[in-house]
Structures are given as structure tokens and as C-alpha cells.
Design a protein around this motif. Sequence first.
Motif, PDB file in Angstrom:
ATOM      1  N   UNK A 279       0.824  -1.212   0.000  1.00 27.87           N
ATOM      2  CA  UNK A 279       0.000   0.000   0.000  1.00 27.87           C
ATOM      3  C   UNK A 279       0.856   1.259   0.000  1.00 27.87           C
ATOM      4  N   UNK A 280       1.950   1.226   0.694  1.00 22.87           N
ATOM      5  CA  UNK A 280       2.924   2.308   0.643  1.00 22.87           C
ATOM      6  C   UNK A 280       4.286   1.659   0.523  1.00 22.87           C
ATOM      7  N   UNK A 281       5.248   2.404   0.031  1.00 23.39           N
ATOM      8  CA  UNK A 281       6.578   1.827  -0.186  1.00 23.39           C
ATOM      9  C   UNK A 281       7.105   1.192   1.091  1.00 23.39           C
ATOM     10  N   UNK A 282       7.494  -0.059   1.002  1.00 23.78           N
ATOM     11  CA  UNK A 282       8.069  -0.760   2.138  1.00 23.78           C
ATOM     12  C   UNK A 282       7.065  -1.366   3.090  1.00 23.78           C
ATOM     13  N   UNK A 283       5.774  -1.225   2.838  1.00 21.51           N
ATOM     14  CA  UNK A 283       4.742  -1.757   3.728  1.00 21.51           C
ATOM     15  C   UNK A 283       4.627  -3.263   3.520  1.00 21.51           C
ATOM     16  N   UNK A 284       5.097  -4.045   4.483  1.00 20.35           N
ATOM     17  CA  UNK A 284       5.007  -5.503   4.371  1.00 20.35           C
ATOM     18  C   UNK A 284       4.084  -6.086   5.420  1.00 20.35           C
ATOM     19  N   UNK A 285       3.399  -5.245   6.165  1.00 21.27           N
ATOM     20  CA  UNK A 285       2.558  -5.745   7.241  1.00 21.27           C
ATOM     21  C   UNK A 285       1.089  -5.780   6.851  1.00 21.27           C
ATOM     22  N   UNK A 286       0.560  -4.698   6.252  1.00 19.83           N
ATOM     23  CA  UNK A 286      -0.872  -4.616   5.998  1.00 19.83           C
ATOM     24  C   UNK A 286      -1.279  -5.185   4.652  1.00 19.83           C
ATOM     25  N   UNK A 287      -0.336  -5.654   3.865  1.00 21.07           N
ATOM     26  CA  UNK A 287      -0.657  -6.168   2.539  1.00 21.07           C
ATOM     27  C   UNK A 287      -0.465  -7.681   2.508  1.00 21.07           C
ATOM     28  N   UNK A 288      -1.279  -8.361   1.733  1.00 19.02           N
ATOM     29  CA  UNK A 288      -1.145  -9.815   1.551  1.00 19.02           C
ATOM     30  C   UNK A 288      -0.033 -10.070   0.536  1.00 19.02           C
TER      31      UNK A 288
END
Length: 192
Positions: free
Chosen positions: A12-21
Motif C-alpha cells: 500500500x505504501x513503499x516498504x509496507x510488508x505488514x498490511x498487505x497480503x
Amino acid sequence: MVAALPQVTYAQTAGDTISVECPPARLVELCVELDARASVDSAAGPLSYRWLMGDGTTLTGPTVAHCYTERRRYTVQLDVVDEKTGEVRVAEKLIPVDFTQEIVLNFEASPANARVGQPIAFDALDSQLPLCENVVVLWDFRDGVVANGRSVKHTFRRPGNYIVRMALRGNGPDTCPDSHCVTRQVSITVEP
């Protein structure tokens, strides 16, 4: 035609690995399928096709499929032979095949099954965001620990199945920032 690439998930935002599947990591085959049947010359009669695949491999026939072993640029040369006259039309067609410009997301965990307290090596292999100048590899081990780097080691302190995430985060130029992630399961057991 170059084989279809796997779908990648955009964070969802650059580097976001938590809220995305993040999808499971899988190896992308470096394969092409080529078809020369449209180049039939009815006036010439029967034709034979010789494909020089750019890696030392020669194939024959109107359609061919080939998988390469290295991620780089190749030029495929199609030579056409007029069977009636024996004339060889050298380089009737040159086809560029470029595996260096595709997004690649893959990693390995070695060993994939370990014991509590046993270090595991994680390697981003040939993962790349080719249109980004600065690419950072981010790891989320799903046990509260994160790290960065193409190759890292991690030791799990509790048993369980961990869905480890690797993300590539790129910055600049135009199409960046960009971020993609993949997962791989690691099983941790208690020492026997």
C-alpha cells in the motif's frame, strides 16, 4: 513470445510488508516460446527453420520452446532454409529476449525446517526491481524481528510455522518508489 510473469502484490505504501497480503515466493522460469509459422513463403515451397537461441543452443522447427539458465539479455536468430533450393536465409529475423527488465521476487531459506535456536540463512537470490536505482531488501520474520539486506541470518526462539515476508523497496527515478513482497513458510520445531 516470452512466458507470462507471476503476479506480484503491490504494497500500500513503499516498504509496507505488514498490511498487505504477499503471495508465496516461486521461481520465475526464464523461458520463451517462439512461432515462425506466419513467415511461410508459399511461392518458395517447403521451408525449414533453425533457431540460434543466443546461449549456444540451436533448435529446429516452425515452433520452439526454450528455457535459459541465466537472467540476462539474449538475441535469438532465426535462419530459414528453402528446402527446394537449399538457400539459407541467414538472420531472417532477430528477436531480442531480455530477462533483465522484469520484476523478480524470490528467496530461499536454508534450512526451511529448523529447530528452535538453529540459525537459518535467508537469501534474496536474483530478486530485483530493475526500474529502481536504490533497492532495499526488507525481511519480516513474523516473530517480532525485522532485518534488511540481500542475505541475512535469523534464529527463531519459539516453535511454530512462520510465514516469512521478503519485500523489495525501491526509490527513484520516475516509476519509483515501488514496493513488492513475497512469503515463504519456515517450520521451527523444539529440539528432540
